[in-house]
Scaffold this motif. Structure first.
Motif, PDB file in Angstrom:
ATOM      1  N   LYS A  60       0.840  -1.205   0.000  1.00  0.00           N
ATOM      2  CA  LYS A  60       0.000   0.000   0.000  1.00  0.00           C
ATOM      3  C   LYS A  60       0.875   1.256   0.000  1.00  0.00           C
ATOM      4  O   LYS A  60       0.634   2.191  -0.763  1.00  0.00           O
ATOM      5  CB  LYS A  60      -0.927  -0.011   1.216  1.00  0.00           C
TER       6      LYS A  60
ATOM      7  N   ARG B 285       2.759   1.600  -3.442  1.00  0.00           N
ATOM      8  CA  ARG B 285       1.884   2.108  -4.503  1.00  0.00           C
ATOM      9  C   ARG B 285       1.665   3.604  -4.359  1.00  0.00           C
ATOM     10  O   ARG B 285       1.671   4.346  -5.346  1.00  0.00           O
ATOM     11  CB  ARG B 285       0.556   1.348  -4.501  1.00  0.00           C
TER      12      ARG B 285
ATOM     13  N   THR C 180      -0.810  -8.178  -3.922  1.00  0.00           N
ATOM     14  CA  THR C 180      -0.754  -7.647  -5.289  1.00  0.00           C
ATOM     15  C   THR C 180      -1.787  -8.329  -6.172  1.00  0.00           C
ATOM     16  O   THR C 180      -2.494  -7.671  -6.950  1.00  0.00           O
ATOM     17  CB  THR C 180       0.655  -7.856  -5.885  1.00  0.00           C
TER      18      THR C 180
ATOM     19  N   ASN D 283      -4.078  -2.962  -9.183  1.00  0.00           N
ATOM     20  CA  ASN D 283      -3.972  -1.506  -9.210  1.00  0.00           C
ATOM     21  C   ASN D 283      -3.506  -1.105 -10.605  1.00  0.00           C
ATOM     22  O   ASN D 283      -2.353  -1.345 -10.966  1.00  0.00           O
ATOM     23  CB  ASN D 283      -2.983  -1.039  -8.141  1.00  0.00           C
TER      24      ASN D 283
ATOM     25  N   ALA E 245      -0.222   1.001 -10.720  1.00  0.00           N
ATOM     26  CA  ALA E 245       1.014   0.426 -10.192  1.00  0.00           C
ATOM     27  C   ALA E 245       1.382  -0.924 -10.808  1.00  0.00           C
ATOM     28  O   ALA E 245       2.571  -1.255 -10.886  1.00  0.00           O
ATOM     29  CB  ALA E 245       0.915   0.280  -8.676  1.00  0.00           C
ATOM     30  N   ASP E 246       0.409  -1.697 -11.233  1.00  0.00           N
ATOM     31  CA  ASP E 246       0.714  -3.040 -11.737  1.00  0.00           C
ATOM     32  C   ASP E 246       1.713  -3.060 -12.901  1.00  0.00           C
ATOM     33  O   ASP E 246       2.577  -3.940 -12.942  1.00  0.00           O
ATOM     34  CB  ASP E 246      -0.563  -3.790 -12.104  1.00  0.00           C
TER      35      ASP E 246
ATOM     36  N   THR F 218       5.210  -3.219 -11.484  1.00  0.00           N
ATOM     37  CA  THR F 218       5.388  -4.159 -10.379  1.00  0.00           C
ATOM     38  C   THR F 218       6.062  -5.443 -10.841  1.00  0.00           C
ATOM     39  O   THR F 218       5.623  -6.068 -11.813  1.00  0.00           O
ATOM     40  CB  THR F 218       4.037  -4.466  -9.708  1.00  0.00           C
TER      41      THR F 218
END
Length: 104
Positions: free
Chosen positions: A20, A23, A50, A55, A58-59, A62
């Motif tokens: 969290k 991100r 994840t 998200n 953000a993904d 990642t």
């Protein structure tokens, strides 16, 4: 020859709480006037978080620990990137390549 001055930041997220924060940090960094390159590296509990809470922002940045995925019996689809090596080894290699490590 001019040296590349791009700031490269690794945000390590081994827990759901760290994910969290990572991100949020990534969003703030990418909104900067001159955004750095940012990657979030997840392992341990951060992997399940994840996968369970996608998200869209953000993904794509990642990197997911393949070792943890195997232990969980799960898989990760694009836009997530699965590391070919464990997250710990990837973190060490990327730091050697000039990325700055930050534990989220």
């Amino acid at each position: 020859m001019q040296q590349d001055e791009t700031i490269r930041i690794l945000l390590h997220a081994p827990t759901a709480a760290a994910l969290k924060r990572a991100r949020s940090n990534a969003g703030n960094l990418l909104a900067a006037t001159q955004p750095p390159l940012v990657r979030i590296v997840v392992n341990a509990e951060g992997v399940a978080a994840t996968l369970d809470e996608p998200n869209a922002a953000a993904d794509p940045i990642t990197l997911v620990c393949g070792n943890t995925l195997n232990k969980l019996g799960r898989s990760a689809a694009a836009p997530l990137t699965v590391l070919e090596e464990g997250a710990v080894l990837a973190l060490a290699r990327l730091q050697r390549e000039g990325w700055s490590y930050i534990r989220a």
